[in-house]
Design a protein around this motif. Structure first.
Motif, PDB file in Angstrom:
ATOM      1  N   VAL A 108      22.699  17.320 -18.874  1.00 25.79           N
ATOM      2  CA  VAL A 108      22.785  17.992 -19.452  1.00 25.79           C
ATOM      3  C   VAL A 108      21.811  18.570 -20.752  1.00 25.79           C
ATOM      4  O   VAL A 108      20.604  18.828 -21.564  1.00 25.79           O
ATOM      5  CB  VAL A 108      24.126  18.527 -20.186  1.00 25.79           C
ATOM      6  N   SER A 111      18.367  18.808 -20.287  1.00 24.56           N
ATOM      7  CA  SER A 111      18.133  20.055 -19.586  1.00 24.56           C
ATOM      8  C   SER A 111      17.361  20.829 -21.578  1.00 24.56           C
ATOM      9  O   SER A 111      16.677  21.843 -21.510  1.00 24.56           O
ATOM     10  CB  SER A 111      18.469  20.924 -19.865  1.00 24.56           C
ATOM     11  N   THR A 259      17.746  26.087 -16.982  1.00 22.62           N
ATOM     12  CA  THR A 259      19.140  25.860 -16.394  1.00 22.62           C
ATOM     13  C   THR A 259      20.017  25.840 -15.639  1.00 22.62           C
ATOM     14  O   THR A 259      20.733  25.659 -15.353  1.00 22.62           O
ATOM     15  CB  THR A 259      18.237  27.864 -16.411  1.00 22.62           C
ATOM     16  N   LEU A 262      20.445  22.334 -16.249  1.00 20.12           N
ATOM     17  CA  LEU A 262      22.403  22.482 -16.969  1.00 20.12           C
ATOM     18  C   LEU A 262      23.449  22.904 -16.614  1.00 20.12           C
ATOM     19  O   LEU A 262      24.318  21.937 -16.410  1.00 20.12           O
ATOM     20  CB  LEU A 262      21.481  23.171 -18.428  1.00 20.12           C
ATOM     21  N   PHE A 281      23.705  24.677 -27.889  1.00 21.57           N
ATOM     22  CA  PHE A 281      23.269  25.156 -27.435  1.00 21.57           C
ATOM     23  C   PHE A 281      23.338  26.816 -27.331  1.00 21.57           C
ATOM     24  O   PHE A 281      21.894  27.434 -27.123  1.00 21.57           O
ATOM     25  CB  PHE A 281      23.556  24.921 -25.369  1.00 21.57           C
TER      26      PHE A 281
END
Length: 304
Positions: A108, A111, A259, A262, A281
């Protein structure tokens, strides 16, 4: 009749380019799955194999296309050699950080690095190239900075993985803008420069009896060997697509890979995504949306 045939050819070319660019983004977005399959191999050893097999793969393509002679002529220029020495170091840090992050459950955060990368590139353009940003672009940068700052405050630490990935890739892109070589030749030069220390490190681990490759099962061996294809294939597709589709479409596609990363981190590997991280985010995504929309509207105004 000729105009109609030309339009049909153009449409076919653009569709092929779009398919290639989307394919590249999907492959980049799914790379965490590939590195996760190698999670039992140390990150430093993975990157050594990635460097060596990428060099072998790109060398085979360049040799088959007869492009090695032109490459050698370009490398006789001292500035070109210095540029690719710098880019090879940047790509090594970027690859190592990303693989370590994936295999230590920070997909995460990794990303996030690729989400903020376009904005860091814009900031480097101001600082290094003395470019002037429009008010909307400054607002996007301020929103992104507030998102990163919020993540740092809410978690009690700076999101260093994201910043290292965004910083190294932005610097890499800046240097590659001034380089004389196309993407494939550039990747070969970078991996070629890194291959000697990578091979030395692998020989050292092998002599100590700690080399994962020698003790690995067949699947792990194949994955390590194919890491060169996993690195080079998306790049080839991206270059093919970039030459055939509009810049606006290419710019929007750059958000597809992070994306996917994530979503993989949250839903496949169940990394924590608390409310505080979500707010950070959202601020970054808002900044990206503003930056992209401002660019589209500005280009439309210029065309008018």
């Amino acid at each position: 009749m000729k105009k109609r045939q030309e339009r049909e050819r153009t449409g076919t070319t653009q569709r092929a380019g779009l398919a290639a660019a989307v394919g590249a983004s999907l492959l980049w977005g799914c790379l965490p799955v590939y590195w996760k399959a190698l999670s039992r191999v140390p990150a430093l050893e993975i990157i050594c194999h990635r460097i060596i097999w990428s060099m072998v793969f790109t060398l085979a393509i360049l040799a088959a296309q007869g492009r090695l002679r032109q490459l050698w002529r370009e490398l006789t220029i001292p500035v070109t050699r210095l540029t690719f020495l710098a880019t090879s170091l940047l790509v090594a840090v970027n690859w190592l950080t990303y693989i370590w992050a994936v295999n230590n459950d920070y997909i995460v955060e990794a990303s996030l690095g690729y989400f903020i990368n376009p904005l860091v590139s814009a900031l480097l353009g101001v600082v290094v190239l003395k470019e002037r940003l429009r008010p909307g672009q400054w607002l996007a940068l301020a929103l992104a900075a507030s998102g990163v700052g919020y993540l740092a405050l809410s978690h009690g630490r700076i999101p260093w993985i994201a910043l290292v990935l965004a910083g190294t890739f932005s610097l890499y892109s800046l240097l590659r803008k001034t380089a004389r070589l196309p993407s494939l030749e550039g990747l070969f030069c970078e991996t070629c420069l890194l291959s000697l220390p990578a091979a030395a490190l692998l020989l050292l681990t092998n002599s100590r009896g700690t080399a994962s490759f020698a003790m690995a099962d067949p699947t792990t061996m194949i994955l390590l060997i194919c890491s060169g294809i996993a690195t080079s294939a998306p790049l080839l597709l991206f270059v093919y697509g970039a030459q055939r589709i509009h810049l606006t479409a290419l710019g929007l596609l750059q958000y597809l890979a992070p994306t996917l990363q994530l979503l993989l981190g949250i839903f496949l590997y169940h990394e924590p995504f608390p409310r505080e991280k979500g707010i950070g985010f959202v601020l970054v995504w808002t900044a990206l949306g503003l930056y992209t929309l401002e660019g589209i509207l500005w280009r439309k105004g210029v065309r008018r």
